[in-house]
Write a protein that holds these residues in place. Structure first.
Motif, PDB file in Angstrom:
ATOM      1  N   LEU A  77      -4.998  -2.386  -4.764  1.00 20.57           N
ATOM      2  CA  LEU A  77      -4.250  -3.055  -3.468  1.00 20.57           C
ATOM      3  C   LEU A  77      -4.374  -4.492  -3.615  1.00 20.57           C
ATOM      4  CD1 LEU A  77      -2.255  -2.586  -1.145  1.00 20.57           C
ATOM      5  CD2 LEU A  77      -4.511  -2.195   0.267  1.00 20.57           C
ATOM      6  N   LYS A 130       0.906  -1.365   0.087  1.00 21.21           N
ATOM      7  CA  LYS A 130       0.078   0.107   0.083  1.00 21.21           C
ATOM      8  C   LYS A 130       0.992   1.270   0.081  1.00 21.21           C
ATOM      9  CE  LYS A 130      -3.911   2.138   2.250  1.00 21.21           C
ATOM     10  NZ  LYS A 130      -5.099   1.995   3.452  1.00 21.21           N
ATOM     11  N   THR A 140      -4.778   3.638  -5.519  1.00 21.65           N
ATOM     12  CA  THR A 140      -4.141   2.424  -4.479  1.00 21.65           C
ATOM     13  C   THR A 140      -5.394   1.369  -3.972  1.00 21.65           C
ATOM     14  OG1 THR A 140      -2.428   4.161  -3.921  1.00 21.65           O
ATOM     15  CG2 THR A 140      -3.158   2.499  -2.480  1.00 21.65           C
TER      16      THR A 140
END
Length: 345
Positions: free
Chosen positions: A78, A45, A74
């Motif tokens: 992820l 992350k 993100t």
């Protein structure tokens, strides 16, 4: 699971406090610059967040809106990214390959102190700058591990390190080596990797594709020299291969790792794989000096499965240069030449 601070401290300890790296207490250092990669699944992350917050990756003027978009991208990517890293051992191999390269460099020439700074994961530029300052290093050579210049890679890493030096109130003499795709030793190291992958097979039985990380076409239209340098590098390698009697059935250039709906550089590697049905194919990851998720997962796992579905007979991926000794010699030669010419910035 180690915290971010613990992971960062361990990386710096491994890199900067290893006694084999400073037996002669040198006053000059070579700093290898790269984007980095997650050292654990918990860092994925952070890696994505830092990368997409880079204004040279997402060219949005407003820091606030760039941060919002970076968080959105993100969070969207992820889970898939963590799954991909799980397939290659739960972390990127890039940092360890870089550490091993430092050890090879030190074995060849102990007059330098060797270290590295990553753009998006530890060890970060500021922490490396502080350690170098504490060690009394007076001359820094910033050596990009990207062979070809791009604003999204080399410029980003260089500007990040310069800002780190200012923040650390540290003013050594700086020599900058931004790219080196024309260097003979660098290209000979690539030939060595190609031969290692061929083993006892004949080049004549394989097609060779040089695969480069893609960029949005608009970056090239705005003056980024990356694609031009990739193609010039491939032309150099074609001549070298021919001079060494490595005559492949064909040699092509393609691009990988495209994301999003906008136009990226073409041809895309995934799109041209079907043309090699019933053929043997060797992939060399031309834009990468260190193996990473794009080579160990995308090329070696994801595209290998696709190649099998297509019916490619023998699909091989060459290792990146990593800690190749010829590559290390190229770094030292380029560094010595730059220092001799006193190209301080």
């Amino acid at each position: 699971m180690a915290s971010y601070q613990e992971t960062q401290s361990q990386n710096l300890a491994d890199n900067l406090n290893n006694p084999t790296h400073h037996s002669q207490n040198p006053k000059k250092a070579i700093v290898l610059l790269n984007m980095g990669g997650p050292n654990s699944l918990s860092e994925v992350k952070m890696f994505l967040q830092n990368m997409f917050n880079d204004p040279l990756i997402l060219p949005i003027k407003s820091d606030f809106f760039r941060s919002l978009l970076a968080s959105f991208i993100t969070n969207k990517r992820l889970e898939e990214a963590q799954h991909n890293y799980q397939q290659i051992g739960g972390k990127s191999p890039l940092v360890m390959h870089t550490f091993n390269l430092c050890k090879i460099l030190e074995s060849l020439d102990s007059s330098y102190f060797y270290t590295y700074a990553m753009r998006y994961t530890p060890p970060f530029a500021f922490d490396v700058a502080k350690e170098l300052k504490n060690k009394g290093i007076e001359n820094l050579v910033l050596f990009s591990l990207y062979p070809h210049y791009s604003h999204t890679t080399i410029k980003s890493s260089y500007e990040d390190f310069i800002q780190a030096l200012k923040k650390a109130n540290y003013t050594p003499k700086i020599t900058y080596i931004p790219h080196y795709f024309e260097d003979l030793n660098y290209n000979q190291a690539i030939i060595e990797r190609i031969c290692e992958s061929l083993k006892e097979s004949k080049a004549e039985d394989f097609h060779l594709v040089f695969s480069a990380h893609s960029l949005p076409q608009k970056n090239i239209n705005q003056g980024d020299p990356y694609q031009k340098e990739i193609l010039e590098n491939v032309a150099i390698l074609k001549n070298l291969l021919q001079s060494q009697n490595l005559n492949f059935k064909s040699i092509a250039t393609a691009y990988q790792s495209k994301i999003g709906p906008i136009k990226w550089l073409e041809p895309n590697l995934k799109d041209i794989l079907p043309k090699y049905k019933n053929q043997n194919l060797l992939i060399y990851p031309i834009a990468f000096s260190m193996d990473n998720s794009e080579t160990d997962f995308e090329l070696s796992i994801q595209y290998r499965a696709l190649a099998q579905e297509i019916g490619i007979c023998d699909y091989r991926v060459c290792q990146c240069l990593n800690a190749n000794q010829t590559f290390a010699k190229a770094i030292l030669k380029l560094t010595d030449e730059a220092l001799r010419d006193c190209h301080y910035v």
